[in-house]
Structures are given as structure tokens and as C-alpha cells.
Write a protein that holds these residues in place. Structure first.
Motif, mmCIF file in Angstrom:
data_model
loop_
_atom_site.group_PDB
_atom_site.id
_atom_site.type_symbol
_atom_site.label_atom_id
_atom_site.label_comp_id
_atom_site.label_asym_id
_atom_site.label_seq_id
_atom_site.Cartn_x
_atom_site.Cartn_y
_atom_site.Cartn_z
ATOM 1 N N ASN A 286 0.970 -1.418 0.029
ATOM 2 C CA ASN A 286 0.054 -0.033 0.115
ATOM 3 C C ASN A 286 0.738 1.308 0.001
ATOM 4 O O ASN A 286 0.655 2.322 -0.881
ATOM 5 C CB ASN A 286 -0.962 0.025 1.224
ATOM 6 N N GLN B 5 0.853 8.844 -6.465
ATOM 7 C CA GLN B 5 1.312 10.189 -6.186
ATOM 8 C C GLN B 5 2.222 10.605 -7.122
ATOM 9 O O GLN B 5 1.862 11.895 -7.783
ATOM 10 C CB GLN B 5 1.997 10.670 -4.897
ATOM 11 N N LYS C 232 2.246 1.487 -3.374
ATOM 12 C CA LYS C 232 1.054 1.885 -4.342
ATOM 13 C C LYS C 232 0.887 3.546 -4.380
ATOM 14 O O LYS C 232 0.827 4.016 -5.159
ATOM 15 C CB LYS C 232 0.079 0.983 -4.285
ATOM 16 N N ASN C 233 0.827 3.938 -2.929
ATOM 17 C CA ASN C 233 0.521 5.316 -2.970
ATOM 18 C C ASN C 233 1.502 6.151 -3.387
ATOM 19 O O ASN C 233 1.329 7.236 -3.783
ATOM 20 C CB ASN C 233 0.376 5.503 -1.408
ATOM 21 N N GLU C 234 2.977 5.952 -3.370
ATOM 22 C CA GLU C 234 4.232 6.417 -3.926
ATOM 23 C C GLU C 234 3.954 6.633 -5.246
ATOM 24 O O GLU C 234 3.985 7.672 -5.886
ATOM 25 C CB GLU C 234 5.352 6.006 -3.500
#
Length: 170
Positions: A113, A121, A116-118
């Protein structure tokens, strides 16, 4: 709170723009981020990158889970014939193994997670640069990323995806 503030600002801008509409025509565009995440090459390559990065750990976790299930099934079959001490010992071992498996799975999910967020973004940052460039070149007054309803004539998502793909994610 942040969303309400954003909606208030957007509403205020639209009211102000409506007041100025008599003097000039307002040019508005809407971008659908979900489509960008699904269709843009930068988002697709980020997904492939994540799959490659985490596939080995996922495979190892699946193997551990499968081994644990096999051991648990064997214990269920053998439990009636085992002595009390053996049954307790094997049950404790299975509980410890399951606890360790759950911990590893939780760590894996947290790591996935976070990465994935990196990656998402980075896709958002690239998309925002493209949107800003599009707004400047095509003289948009306002481009919004989220809306409840969008008339297709205002949707500029296709243009953004084409520009993102053409820039090769740069």
C-alpha cells in the motif's frame, strides 16, 4: 473538512465566474483521475513495476499459507489419535505459525500500500503538470479533478491521457 473547503472554494469560483460570464465566456474542463489511473501509460507502467517488485514476496506468502493449510488439515485428521501432550504441542506450533504468517501478510500489505501510494502520487503529479500545461495552452479558466456529474463536452480526460502518453511520463 478539506473536501468541504474545496467544494466551498469551487462553488465560490463558479458563482464569481457566473457573474463575469456576461463579459466573457468561461472555459471549464473536468479530469477523471480514475480513468487516468486505468488508461495512462504512466499508471500502467507503475502497476507493472509494483507487480514485479512484490510478486516474489506474494508468491512466498502464498506458499507459506498453503503449507500452513496443509499442516492444519493434517492436524485435524490426526488430532483424535494423538496423545494430549502431542495434540497440545502441535496445536501450539500451528497457532505460532499462523500468527507469524498473519504478521508477514500484514507487513506485505502495508509495504504494498505504501509503494502503491508513492507510485500513484507520481502519476498524479505528472497528470497535474499536463493539466496545467493544457489549461495554459488551450486557455482554460478552470479545470476540476472531481465532480458528481460531468457533461461530456467538458471532459478533457482524453486529452490529458494523450498528452501523458506522448510525454512518456516525463
Amino acid at each position: 473538512m478539506k473536501k468541504l473547503t474545496r467544494q466551498f472554494i469551487l462553488g465560490s469560483l463558479l458563482v464569481l465566474a457566473g457573474l463575469q460570464a456576461h463579459a466573457q465566456e468561461l472555459k471549464i474542463g473536468i479530469v477523471n483521475l480514475d480513468r487516468i489511473f486505468r488508461e495512462a501509460n504512466t499508471a500502467k507502467s507503475a502497476q507493472v513495476k509494483l507487480e514485479q517488485e512484490f510478486s516474489k514476496r506474494e508468491k512466498e506468502l502464498n506458499e507459506i499459507g498453503s503449507q500452513l493449510k496443509t499442516a492444519s488439515d493434517k492436524f485435524e485428521r490426526d488430532a483424535p489419535t494423538l496423545a494430549e501432550s502431542q495434540r497440545n504441542s502441535r496445536q501450539k506450533t500451528l497457532v505460532d505459525q499462523d500468527r507469524e504468517f498473519q504478521r508477514k501478510r500484514r507487513e506485505f500489505q502495508e509495504d504494498l500500500n505504501a509503494r502503491k501510494n508513492e507510485e500513484l502520487q507520481q502519476v498524479i503529479e505528472r497528470a497535474n503538470k499536463v493539466v496545467k500545461s493544457l489549461a495554459e495552452t488551450e486557455k482554460y479558466d478552470l479545470i476540476v479533478q472531481e465532480a458528481v456529474y460531468v457533461n461530456p463536452k467538458f471532459d478533457v480526460t482524453d486529452k490529458v491521457i494523450k498528452l501523458l502518453n506522448a510525454s512518456n511520463g516525463k
